[in-house]
Design an enzyme around this catalytic site. Structure first.
Site, PDB file in Angstrom:
ATOM      1  N   GLY A  22       0.838  -1.188   0.000  1.00 19.87           N
ATOM      2  CA  GLY A  22       0.000   0.000   0.000  1.00 19.87           C
ATOM      3  C   GLY A  22       0.874   1.238   0.000  1.00 19.87           C
ATOM      4  N   GLN A  69       3.171  10.030   1.114  1.00 20.28           N
ATOM      5  CA  GLN A  69       4.463   9.326   1.135  1.00 20.28           C
ATOM      6  C   GLN A  69       5.330   9.660  -0.077  1.00 20.28           C
ATOM      7  OE1 GLN A  69       2.473   5.357   2.140  1.00 20.28           O
ATOM      8  NE2 GLN A  69       4.432   5.180   3.191  1.00 20.28           N
ATOM      9  N   CYS A 110       5.834  -0.013   7.499  1.00 22.72           N
ATOM     10  CA  CYS A 110       5.504   1.123   6.644  1.00 22.72           C
ATOM     11  C   CYS A 110       6.718   1.457   5.776  1.00 22.72           C
ATOM     12  CB  CYS A 110       5.140   2.320   7.511  1.00 22.72           C
ATOM     13  SG  CYS A 110       4.703   3.785   6.565  1.00 22.72           S
ATOM     14  N   HIS A 140      -4.406   1.362   7.550  1.00 21.57           N
ATOM     15  CA  HIS A 140      -3.061   1.948   7.547  1.00 21.57           C
ATOM     16  C   HIS A 140      -2.988   3.129   6.564  1.00 21.57           C
ATOM     17  CE1 HIS A 140       1.480   1.456   7.836  1.00 21.57           C
ATOM     18  NE2 HIS A 140       1.362   2.180   6.737  1.00 21.57           N
ATOM     19  N   GLU A 141      -3.541   2.937   5.354  1.00 14.76           N
ATOM     20  CA  GLU A 141      -3.455   4.007   4.334  1.00 14.76           C
ATOM     21  C   GLU A 141      -4.370   5.179   4.681  1.00 14.76           C
ATOM     22  OE1 GLU A 141      -0.926   3.795   2.596  1.00 14.76           O
ATOM     23  OE2 GLU A 141      -0.595   1.660   2.928  1.00 14.76           O
TER      24      GLU A 141
END
Ligand code: NI
Length: 173
Positions: free
Chosen positions: A46, A51, A93, A135-136
């Site tokens: 992901g 990011q 991550c 998480h995203e």
């Protein structure tokens, strides 16, 4: 589909809540192409727009890259609308290489999002896909996964984080 550099913790862009996407144009399509290329290149399951330095509410997920069940999920303006259960699992991550922690996440989630053309849809997910969605979406709200840890687990993770080479610059400030 250029691969973009992935920003590393403690880059401040990673802590900033992102802006909603309002134009579903070729710029958005290009961003999603780059996010997918960067995620598959890393490799990861992901990747969220901040990011790669873009503070917009966009993320891509594929929890089975390179396998027959591989499927690219493109989430524009995603929101968690329902969740059930708890499941513990290892989480890491791409922006924090070297840190993997056991973290509880919902076992099942429903996410409301839009596609590249702005059409709304819902995604129901369990297991790793549910974890990746959480998480995203957290990334899009400026939250990094270790911040979800509690108690002693969080203390130990923060200690490990301070020892990672990428965090050395921040610790020295
Ligand atoms: Ni991440």
């Amino acid at each position: 589909m250029p691969v973009r550099p992935i920003l590393l913790y403690p880059d401040p862009i990673l802590r900033r809540p992102t802006a909603e996407v309002e134009s579903f144009d070729s710029g958005l399509a290009a961003l999603v192409d780059d996010l997918a290329a960067t995620m598959y290149d890393a490799p990861g399951v992901g990747l969220a727009a901040p990011q790669v330095g873009v503070s917009r509410r966009v993320a891509v997920i594929d929890v089975a890259p390179g396998r027959p069940e591989s499927r690219l999920h493109v989430l524009v303006n995603p929101r968690l609308v329902a969740s059930r259960g708890r499941e513990s699992g290892d989480e890491g991550c791409l922006s924090i290489p070297g840190l993997t922690e056991k973290l509880d996440r919902p076992a099942w989630v429903r996410v409301a999002a839009q596609d590249l053309e702005g059409r709304p849809f819902e995604l129901e997910a369990e297991g790793l896909l549910a974890r990746a969605c959480c998480h995203e979406i957290d990334h899009l709200d400026g939250i990094l996964f270790f911040e979800r840890l509690t108690g002693l687990r969080k203390e130990l993770a923060l200690r490990r984080l301070r020892r990672l080479p990428l965090a050395a610059a921040e610790a020295a400030r």
